[in-house]
Design a protein around this motif. Structure first.
Motif, PDB file in Angstrom:
ATOM      1  N   VAL A   1       1.002  -1.218   0.029  1.00  0.00           N
ATOM      2  CA  VAL A   1      -0.035   0.095   0.120  1.00  0.00           C
ATOM      3  C   VAL A   1       0.853   1.132   0.094  1.00  0.00           C
ATOM      4  N   PHE A   2       0.516   2.295  -0.969  1.00  0.00           N
ATOM      5  CA  PHE A   2       1.142   3.586  -0.899  1.00  0.00           C
ATOM      6  C   PHE A   2       0.084   4.380  -0.758  1.00  0.00           C
ATOM      7  N   ILE A   3       0.601   5.611  -0.073  1.00  0.00           N
ATOM      8  CA  ILE A   3      -0.486   6.651   0.419  1.00  0.00           C
ATOM      9  C   ILE A   3       0.440   8.091   0.065  1.00  0.00           C
ATOM     10  N   TRP A   4       0.010   9.005  -0.576  1.00  0.00           N
ATOM     11  CA  TRP A   4       0.661  10.104  -0.717  1.00  0.00           C
ATOM     12  C   TRP A   4      -0.487  11.411  -0.523  1.00  0.00           C
ATOM     13  N   ASN A   5       0.082  12.366   0.235  1.00  0.00           N
ATOM     14  CA  ASN A   5      -0.719  13.600   0.114  1.00  0.00           C
ATOM     15  C   ASN A   5      -0.084  14.464  -0.805  1.00  0.00           C
ATOM     16  N   ILE A   6      -1.112  15.033  -1.787  1.00  0.00           N
ATOM     17  CA  ILE A   6      -0.411  15.571  -2.845  1.00  0.00           C
ATOM     18  C   ILE A   6      -1.004  17.040  -3.284  1.00  0.00           C
ATOM     19  N   GLU A   7      -0.194  18.183  -3.725  1.00  0.00           N
ATOM     20  CA  GLU A   7      -0.649  19.304  -4.318  1.00  0.00           C
ATOM     21  C   GLU A   7      -1.751  19.005  -5.481  1.00  0.00           C
ATOM     22  N   VAL A   8      -2.649  19.838  -5.521  1.00  0.00           N
ATOM     23  CA  VAL A   8      -3.706  20.027  -6.679  1.00  0.00           C
ATOM     24  C   VAL A   8      -3.754  21.240  -7.324  1.00  0.00           C
ATOM     25  N   LEU A   9      -3.250  21.223  -8.505  1.00  0.00           N
ATOM     26  CA  LEU A   9      -3.243  22.791  -9.069  1.00  0.00           C
ATOM     27  C   LEU A   9      -3.935  23.089 -10.035  1.00  0.00           C
ATOM     28  N   ASP A  10      -4.716  21.776 -10.675  1.00  0.00           N
ATOM     29  CA  ASP A  10      -5.375  22.085 -12.012  1.00  0.00           C
ATOM     30  C   ASP A  10      -6.747  23.054 -12.121  1.00  0.00           C
ATOM     31  N   LYS A  11      -7.359  23.079 -11.104  1.00  0.00           N
ATOM     32  CA  LYS A  11      -8.635  24.244 -10.795  1.00  0.00           C
ATOM     33  C   LYS A  11      -7.829  25.674 -10.565  1.00  0.00           C
ATOM     34  N   LEU A  12      -6.726  25.780 -10.387  1.00  0.00           N
ATOM     35  CA  LEU A  12      -6.234  27.084  -9.801  1.00  0.00           C
ATOM     36  C   LEU A  12      -5.954  28.092 -11.035  1.00  0.00           C
ATOM     37  N   SER A  13      -6.059  29.185 -10.883  1.00  0.00           N
ATOM     38  CA  SER A  13      -5.778  30.364 -11.727  1.00  0.00           C
ATOM     39  C   SER A  13      -4.226  30.418 -11.752  1.00  0.00           C
ATOM     40  N   PRO A  14      -3.600  31.077 -12.888  1.00  0.00           N
ATOM     41  CA  PRO A  14      -2.172  31.239 -12.727  1.00  0.00           C
ATOM     42  C   PRO A  14      -1.635  32.046 -11.615  1.00  0.00           C
ATOM     43  N   SER A  15      -2.788  33.260 -11.208  1.00  0.00           N
ATOM     44  CA  SER A  15      -2.193  34.162 -10.142  1.00  0.00           C
ATOM     45  C   SER A  15      -2.367  33.589  -8.883  1.00  0.00           C
ATOM     46  N   HIS A  16      -2.966  32.618  -8.500  1.00  0.00           N
ATOM     47  CA  HIS A  16      -3.442  32.033  -7.341  1.00  0.00           C
ATOM     48  C   HIS A  16      -2.129  31.613  -6.265  1.00  0.00           C
ATOM     49  N   TRP A  17      -2.295  32.008  -5.065  1.00  0.00           N
ATOM     50  CA  TRP A  17      -1.048  31.855  -4.430  1.00  0.00           C
ATOM     51  C   TRP A  17      -0.452  30.578  -4.235  1.00  0.00           C
ATOM     52  N   GLN A  18      -1.266  29.361  -4.311  1.00  0.00           N
ATOM     53  CA  GLN A  18      -0.826  28.185  -4.062  1.00  0.00           C
ATOM     54  C   GLN A  18       0.018  27.797  -5.264  1.00  0.00           C
ATOM     55  N   LYS A  19      -0.722  28.257  -6.336  1.00  0.00           N
ATOM     56  CA  LYS A  19      -0.143  27.717  -7.672  1.00  0.00           C
ATOM     57  C   LYS A  19       1.335  28.416  -8.015  1.00  0.00           C
ATOM     58  N   ILE A  20       1.472  29.804  -7.621  1.00  0.00           N
ATOM     59  CA  ILE A  20       2.645  30.616  -7.662  1.00  0.00           C
ATOM     60  C   ILE A  20       3.801  29.923  -6.792  1.00  0.00           C
ATOM     61  N   SER A  21       3.483  29.846  -5.679  1.00  0.00           N
ATOM     62  CA  SER A  21       4.391  29.321  -4.605  1.00  0.00           C
ATOM     63  C   SER A  21       4.697  27.776  -4.848  1.00  0.00           C
ATOM     64  N   THR A  22       3.794  27.135  -5.074  1.00  0.00           N
ATOM     65  CA  THR A  22       4.170  25.628  -5.260  1.00  0.00           C
ATOM     66  C   THR A  22       5.070  25.402  -6.633  1.00  0.00           C
ATOM     67  N   GLU A  23       4.829  26.134  -7.616  1.00  0.00           N
ATOM     68  CA  GLU A  23       5.559  26.045  -8.756  1.00  0.00           C
ATOM     69  C   GLU A  23       7.158  26.480  -8.689  1.00  0.00           C
ATOM     70  N   LYS A  24       7.261  27.527  -7.785  1.00  0.00           N
ATOM     71  CA  LYS A  24       8.250  28.132  -7.559  1.00  0.00           C
ATOM     72  C   LYS A  24       9.121  26.984  -6.755  1.00  0.00           C
ATOM     73  N   VAL A  25       8.795  26.528  -5.703  1.00  0.00           N
ATOM     74  CA  VAL A  25       9.400  25.509  -4.984  1.00  0.00           C
ATOM     75  C   VAL A  25       9.675  24.252  -5.785  1.00  0.00           C
ATOM     76  N   TRP A  26       8.815  23.996  -6.671  1.00  0.00           N
ATOM     77  CA  TRP A  26       9.072  22.804  -7.403  1.00  0.00           C
ATOM     78  C   TRP A  26      10.249  23.253  -8.543  1.00  0.00           C
ATOM     79  N   SER A  27      10.498  24.289  -8.745  1.00  0.00           N
ATOM     80  CA  SER A  27      11.591  24.633  -9.579  1.00  0.00           C
ATOM     81  C   SER A  27      12.904  24.260  -9.155  1.00  0.00           C
TER      82      SER A  27
END
Length: 261
Positions: free
Chosen positions: A135-161
């Motif tokens: 069994v594997f379980i992960w808590n994950i980020e979900v960004l697909d419904k967020l606008s490009p200017s959303h705080w979560q999308k901007i900060s997450t993509e920055k960290v992922w870089s």
């Protein structure tokens, strides 16, 4: 095979922050996991890469015969403080220290991407009973419904870089380990359950700093990223906050259950 050096050094260093900053697991996801894996009171369960016990909290009172295995001494120190009643030992997916065909289920929370290869599956097959579950379980980020200017999308993509040299769940390469193998049946069962979490502005940096590849940054680069994250979240509008003014983040839990041949 050996444990990933970045994960080992980073988690040795940040185990207390990890325990404080990472979220717990949602009850509906844990229930689906338990039901699908067929766990019940008395089930023999190995939790591998147990960390500080973020997932253990979800199953500790279910009456399982539980053994925790963790490669990081730092993580295991925090785990033993949190769960002194659980048998816990140093070990890895390549050498768990568990006897042959002991486990009804092996659970890996938030970690399989670090050691997703055939050598790991061979060892996990060895310690699992015929018909038992991996069994594997992960808590994950979900960004697909967020606008490009959303705080979560901007900060997450920055960290992922910054995530360029270490294996991560989101790269989906962990799935390749199930190709050309005969230890676990295919297709496996899986489900993604969405949810939302609220954070104070101050909590977000701790959440991101607990990532292994952020922990590994040098001081100036980490300070630069911290300033960026704090600037983004401070500008989040009320539409992206809850009634108490906290940041609202879209999350999901991905659960995978594979049956041993």
């Amino acid at each position: 095979m050996s444990v990933n050096a970045t994960s080992l050094s980073s988690f040795n260093a940040n185990h207390e922050l990890y325990d404080k900053a990472r979220p717990s697991f949602q009850q509906d996801a844990v229930k689906w996991l338990i039901d699908t894996a067929g766990l019940h009171k008395g089930s023999k369960v190995v939790e591998l890469a147990v960390g500080t016990g973020k997932f253990t909290k979800s199953i500790i009172n279910n009456g399982y015969d539980l053994v925790a295995v963790e490669p990081s001494e730092g993580m295991l120190t925090s785990f033993k403080k949190n769960f002194p009643q659980v048998e816990a030992k140093i070990g890895s997916s390549y050498e768990t220290g568990i006897e042959d065909q002991w486990a009804d289920a092996v659970i890996v929370a938030q970690a399989y991407h670090w050691f997703a290869d055939h050598k790991s599956l061979e060892e996990l097959h060895r310690i699992t009973k015929p018909g038992g579950k991996l069994v594997f379980i992960w808590n994950i980020e979900v960004l697909d419904k967020l606008s490009p200017s959303h705080w979560q999308k901007i900060s997450t993509e920055k960290v992922w870089s910054y995530d360029v040299n270490v294996p991560q769940y989101r790269h989906d390469k962990w799935q390749d380990s199930f190709k050309n193998q005969t230890w676990f049946k295919m297709p496996y069962q899986e489900k993604i359950l969405p949810y939302q979490l609220s954070y104070s502005d101050e909590d977000m940096w701790n959440y991101w700093e607990s990532r292994s590849y952020i922990t590994a940054l040098d001081g100036p680069e980490k300070a630069k990223l911290k300033e960026f994250i704090e600037g983004v979240v401070s500008k989040a509008p009320k539409e992206e906050r809850d009634s108490e003014g906290k940041l609202v983040a879209d999350r999901g839990t991905h659960v995978v259950v594979a049956t041993r041949v």
